[in-house]
Scaffold this motif. Structure first.
Motif, PDB file in Angstrom:
ATOM      1  N   GLY A   1       0.545  70.122  46.943  1.00  0.00           N
ATOM      2  CA  GLY A   1      -0.661  69.328  46.716  1.00  0.00           C
ATOM      3  C   GLY A   1      -1.833  69.800  47.556  1.00  0.00           C
ATOM      4  N   PHE A   2      -1.558  70.209  48.810  1.00  0.00           N
ATOM      5  CA  PHE A   2      -2.619  70.783  49.643  1.00  0.00           C
ATOM      6  C   PHE A   2      -3.206  72.023  48.972  1.00  0.00           C
ATOM      7  N   GLY A   3      -2.345  72.901  48.461  1.00  0.00           N
ATOM      8  CA  GLY A   3      -2.818  74.111  47.799  1.00  0.00           C
ATOM      9  C   GLY A   3      -3.713  73.792  46.614  1.00  0.00           C
ATOM     10  N   SER A   4      -3.284  72.810  45.811  1.00  0.00           N
ATOM     11  CA  SER A   4      -4.100  72.411  44.656  1.00  0.00           C
ATOM     12  C   SER A   4      -5.434  71.831  45.086  1.00  0.00           C
ATOM     13  N   ALA A   5      -5.408  70.947  46.059  1.00  0.00           N
ATOM     14  CA  ALA A   5      -6.649  70.307  46.491  1.00  0.00           C
ATOM     15  C   ALA A   5      -7.642  71.335  47.052  1.00  0.00           C
ATOM     16  N   GLN A  44     -16.605  74.836  30.367  1.00  0.00           N
ATOM     17  CA  GLN A  44     -15.967  76.040  30.891  1.00  0.00           C
ATOM     18  C   GLN A  44     -15.702  75.909  32.396  1.00  0.00           C
ATOM     19  N   PHE A  45     -16.673  75.335  33.111  1.00  0.00           N
ATOM     20  CA  PHE A  45     -16.511  75.146  34.554  1.00  0.00           C
ATOM     21  C   PHE A  45     -15.399  74.137  34.843  1.00  0.00           C
ATOM     22  N   LEU A  46     -15.293  73.124  33.999  1.00  0.00           N
ATOM     23  CA  LEU A  46     -14.246  72.121  34.174  1.00  0.00           C
ATOM     24  C   LEU A  46     -12.862  72.754  34.049  1.00  0.00           C
ATOM     25  N   LEU A  47     -12.680  73.589  33.042  1.00  0.00           N
ATOM     26  CA  LEU A  47     -11.384  74.275  32.884  1.00  0.00           C
ATOM     27  C   LEU A  47     -11.047  75.132  34.098  1.00  0.00           C
ATOM     28  N   SER A  72     -12.202  74.859  37.122  1.00  0.00           N
ATOM     29  CA  SER A  72     -12.031  74.047  38.328  1.00  0.00           C
ATOM     30  C   SER A  72     -10.699  73.307  38.340  1.00  0.00           C
ATOM     31  N   ALA A  73     -10.210  72.934  37.169  1.00  0.00           N
ATOM     32  CA  ALA A  73      -8.965  72.162  37.086  1.00  0.00           C
ATOM     33  C   ALA A  73      -7.708  73.025  37.182  1.00  0.00           C
TER      34      ALA A  73
END
Length: 182
Positions: A44-48, A71-74, A76-77
């Protein structure tokens, strides 16, 4: 023979007397739950961190190109998947220790099983931490690429997927360790 003072004798004993155990014991169930924490929290730390890196670049880019938000949302997620993999591994540990169905079953785990469940959380936790951060960096660079030409979003996501592969291998390694526990 050698003399061992009574105060040191409990350090060499297999089990401390119940009246001296205190509030914290590191039994097999506790070891298994530490494995859950390693899988979920570290990945979770890595994802955040990865999402933060990519989202920071996206926010800056949206100032000039608000129309590229999808596109930025994809991009970033995408680093958020490592946290999902850690959650899956943590859930499997909880499920296979019996904590979900019968919390008393944790007490029946052997110390070897406890250590195995702890070690099962390490591959996905560490792979998720490292790959999440680096995937965030690749996605941030992808945002810069998309700003120049929005048709490059597939290329940016493909390059980010290469980093994702190692998070998947971490999850696979954790599942293989879990499958080996008897």
């Amino acid at each position: 023979g050698s003399y061992i003072p009574e105060t040191c004798a409990s350090a060499f004993a297999q089990e401390a007397p119940a009246e001296k155990a205190g509030w914290f014991t590191l039994d097999a169930g506790a070891l298994a739950l530490i494995g859950v924490a390693i899988a979920v929290v570290i990945a979770g730390f890595g994802s955040a961190i990865g999402i933060g890196i990519a989202a920071n670049m996206s926010i800056g880019a949206m100032h000039e190109h608000p129309d590229l938000f999808p596109q930025f949302l994809l991009l970033s997620a995408l680093p958020g998947t490592q946290g999902i993999y850690g959650f899956v591994a943590g859930f499997l540990i909880i499920l296979w220790t019996g904590l979900l169905n019968d919390p008393a079953q944790l007490a029946s785990l052997t110390p070897v099983q406890g250590w195995q469940f702890l070690f099962a959380g390490i591959p996905v936790g560490l792979a998720g931490l490292v790959s999440g951060i680096h995937q965030g960096k690749v996605c941030a660079s992808g945002v810069a690429l998309v700003v120049k030409d929005k048709s490059n979003v597939a290329k940016a996501m493909t390059l980010a997927a290469f980093v994702e592969f190692y998070a998947i291998l971490g999850l696979l390694a954790s599942v293989l360790v879990l499958l080996s526990i008897r």
